[in-house]
Design a protein around this motif. Sequence first.
Motif, PDB file in Angstrom:
ATOM      1  N   LEU A 177       0.801  -1.223   0.000  1.00 24.98           N
ATOM      2  CA  LEU A 177       0.000   0.000   0.000  1.00 24.98           C
ATOM      3  C   LEU A 177       0.830   1.269   0.000  1.00 24.98           C
ATOM      4  O   LEU A 177       0.283   2.361   0.021  1.00 24.98           O
ATOM      5  CB  LEU A 177      -0.916   0.008   1.232  1.00 24.98           C
ATOM      6  N   VAL A 178       2.149   1.151  -0.037  1.00 24.48           N
ATOM      7  CA  VAL A 178       3.008   2.331   0.021  1.00 24.48           C
ATOM      8  C   VAL A 178       3.130   2.943  -1.360  1.00 24.48           C
ATOM      9  O   VAL A 178       3.482   2.272  -2.319  1.00 24.48           O
ATOM     10  CB  VAL A 178       4.414   1.977   0.556  1.00 24.48           C
ATOM     11  N   ARG A 179       2.819   4.218  -1.471  1.00 21.71           N
ATOM     12  CA  ARG A 179       2.942   4.922  -2.738  1.00 21.71           C
ATOM     13  C   ARG A 179       3.409   6.333  -2.436  1.00 21.71           C
ATOM     14  O   ARG A 179       2.841   7.016  -1.611  1.00 21.71           O
ATOM     15  CB  ARG A 179       1.604   4.942  -3.453  1.00 21.71           C
ATOM     16  N   GLY A 180       4.472   6.800  -3.114  1.00 19.88           N
ATOM     17  CA  GLY A 180       4.985   8.135  -2.875  1.00 19.88           C
ATOM     18  C   GLY A 180       5.318   8.817  -4.180  1.00 19.88           C
ATOM     19  O   GLY A 180       5.626   8.166  -5.155  1.00 19.88           O
ATOM     20  N   GLU A 181       5.243  10.119  -4.195  1.00 19.84           N
ATOM     21  CA  GLU A 181       5.580  10.889  -5.382  1.00 19.84           C
ATOM     22  C   GLU A 181       6.536  11.988  -4.993  1.00 19.84           C
ATOM     23  O   GLU A 181       6.372  12.631  -3.966  1.00 19.84           O
ATOM     24  CB  GLU A 181       4.316  11.482  -6.000  1.00 19.84           C
ATOM     25  N   LEU A 182       7.539  12.204  -5.836  1.00 18.66           N
ATOM     26  CA  LEU A 182       8.562  13.194  -5.568  1.00 18.66           C
ATOM     27  C   LEU A 182       8.649  14.117  -6.760  1.00 18.66           C
ATOM     28  O   LEU A 182       8.851  13.669  -7.874  1.00 18.66           O
ATOM     29  CB  LEU A 182       9.909  12.494  -5.349  1.00 18.66           C
ATOM     30  N   LYS A 183       8.459  15.398  -6.549  1.00 21.00           N
ATOM     31  CA  LYS A 183       8.639  16.385  -7.610  1.00 21.00           C
ATOM     32  C   LYS A 183       9.850  17.222  -7.233  1.00 21.00           C
ATOM     33  O   LYS A 183      10.026  17.597  -6.090  1.00 21.00           O
ATOM     34  CB  LYS A 183       7.402  17.246  -7.751  1.00 21.00           C
ATOM     35  N   THR A 184      10.703  17.502  -8.222  1.00 18.91           N
ATOM     36  CA  THR A 184      11.948  18.210  -7.966  1.00 18.91           C
ATOM     37  C   THR A 184      11.995  19.506  -8.754  1.00 18.91           C
ATOM     38  O   THR A 184      11.326  19.655  -9.769  1.00 18.91           O
ATOM     39  CB  THR A 184      13.147  17.340  -8.366  1.00 18.91           C
ATOM     40  N   PRO A 185      12.813  20.457  -8.313  1.00 17.24           N
ATOM     41  CA  PRO A 185      12.966  21.717  -9.041  1.00 17.24           C
ATOM     42  C   PRO A 185      13.583  21.477 -10.421  1.00 17.24           C
ATOM     43  O   PRO A 185      14.291  20.500 -10.639  1.00 17.24           O
ATOM     44  CB  PRO A 185      13.929  22.528  -8.176  1.00 17.24           C
ATOM     45  N   GLU A 186      13.294  22.371 -11.344  1.00 14.12           N
ATOM     46  CA  GLU A 186      13.851  22.307 -12.700  1.00 14.12           C
ATOM     47  C   GLU A 186      15.366  22.223 -12.638  1.00 14.12           C
ATOM     48  O   GLU A 186      16.008  22.954 -11.896  1.00 14.12           O
ATOM     49  CB  GLU A 186      13.434  23.566 -13.470  1.00 14.12           C
ATOM     50  N   ASN A 187      15.941  21.316 -13.390  1.00 13.10           N
ATOM     51  CA  ASN A 187      17.393  21.128 -13.512  1.00 13.10           C
ATOM     52  C   ASN A 187      18.093  20.737 -12.214  1.00 13.10           C
ATOM     53  O   ASN A 187      19.268  21.006 -12.045  1.00 13.10           O
ATOM     54  CB  ASN A 187      18.050  22.384 -14.090  1.00 13.10           C
ATOM     55  N   ALA A 188      17.371  20.107 -11.305  1.00 13.26           N
ATOM     56  CA  ALA A 188      18.012  19.630 -10.083  1.00 13.26           C
ATOM     57  C   ALA A 188      18.943  18.474 -10.438  1.00 13.26           C
ATOM     58  O   ALA A 188      18.554  17.571 -11.159  1.00 13.26           O
ATOM     59  CB  ALA A 188      16.962  19.176  -9.071  1.00 13.26           C
ATOM     60  N   PRO A 189      20.185  18.505  -9.965  1.00 11.09           N
ATOM     61  CA  PRO A 189      21.109  17.415 -10.300  1.00 11.09           C
ATOM     62  C   PRO A 189      20.759  16.129  -9.564  1.00 11.09           C
ATOM     63  O   PRO A 189      20.299  16.153  -8.432  1.00 11.09           O
ATOM     64  CB  PRO A 189      22.465  17.942  -9.838  1.00 11.09           C
ATOM     65  N   ILE A 190      20.967  15.022 -10.244  1.00  8.31           N
ATOM     66  CA  ILE A 190      20.777  13.697  -9.667  1.00  8.31           C
ATOM     67  C   ILE A 190      22.128  13.005  -9.678  1.00  8.31           C
ATOM     68  O   ILE A 190      22.816  12.994 -10.687  1.00  8.31           O
ATOM     69  CB  ILE A 190      19.778  12.866 -10.488  1.00  8.31           C
ATOM     70  N   GLU A 191      22.504  12.430  -8.552  1.00  2.00           N
ATOM     71  CA  GLU A 191      23.756  11.693  -8.465  1.00  2.00           C
ATOM     72  C   GLU A 191      23.428  10.216  -8.331  1.00  2.00           C
ATOM     73  O   GLU A 191      22.689   9.817  -7.433  1.00  2.00           O
ATOM     74  CB  GLU A 191      24.555  12.166  -7.259  1.00  2.00           C
ATOM     75  N   ILE A 192      23.964   9.410  -9.247  1.00  3.91           N
ATOM     76  CA  ILE A 192      23.759   7.959  -9.215  1.00  3.91           C
ATOM     77  C   ILE A 192      25.124   7.301  -9.085  1.00  3.91           C
ATOM     78  O   ILE A 192      25.998   7.526  -9.912  1.00  3.91           O
ATOM     79  CB  ILE A 192      23.060   7.456 -10.488  1.00  3.91           C
ATOM     80  N   THR A 193      25.304   6.488  -8.036  1.00  3.76           N
ATOM     81  CA  THR A 193      26.561   5.768  -7.845  1.00  3.76           C
ATOM     82  C   THR A 193      26.257   4.295  -7.605  1.00  3.76           C
ATOM     83  O   THR A 193      25.148   3.936  -7.196  1.00  3.76           O
ATOM     84  CB  THR A 193      27.366   6.318  -6.653  1.00  3.76           C
ATOM     85  N   SER A 194      27.242   3.454  -7.877  1.00  2.00           N
ATOM     86  CA  SER A 194      27.092   2.026  -7.603  1.00  2.00           C
ATOM     87  C   SER A 194      28.467   1.391  -7.485  1.00  2.00           C
ATOM     88  O   SER A 194      29.459   1.954  -7.940  1.00  2.00           O
ATOM     89  CB  SER A 194      26.293   1.338  -8.709  1.00  2.00           C
ATOM     90  N   THR A 195      28.512   0.207  -6.868  1.00  2.00           N
ATOM     91  CA  THR A 195      29.774  -0.512  -6.776  1.00  2.00           C
ATOM     92  C   THR A 195      29.972  -1.425  -7.976  1.00  2.00           C
ATOM     93  O   THR A 195      31.061  -1.925  -8.195  1.00  2.00           O
ATOM     94  CB  THR A 195      29.845  -1.352  -5.485  1.00  2.00           C
TER      95      THR A 195
END
Length: 95
Positions: free
Chosen positions: A17-35
Amino acid sequence: MRSLVLLLSALLASAGLVRGELKTPENAPIEITSTGQTTYENGLATARDNVAIHIGDTDIYADYAQYNSTTHEVELRGHVRIYRDVNHYTADTGH
């Protein structure tokens, strides 16, 4: 390995039943890292193994993530955890 991509406009995490929505400011940077392996081809950033995504006040962790820079959607698989402010969501998958 570290990869940067731009703008995540909506995030949906589902665990029953968990549902969430995230809205971000225009041109907000996203950082994606992984091993594990991280690639960027044809507008798709794919990361495997211990993936961490940081945007604004939100931290997302999963075993696998794929971010579409055209639609600004992210697909998450395996041990999905989302932390935003004082909220914590867990799921097997998310979109």
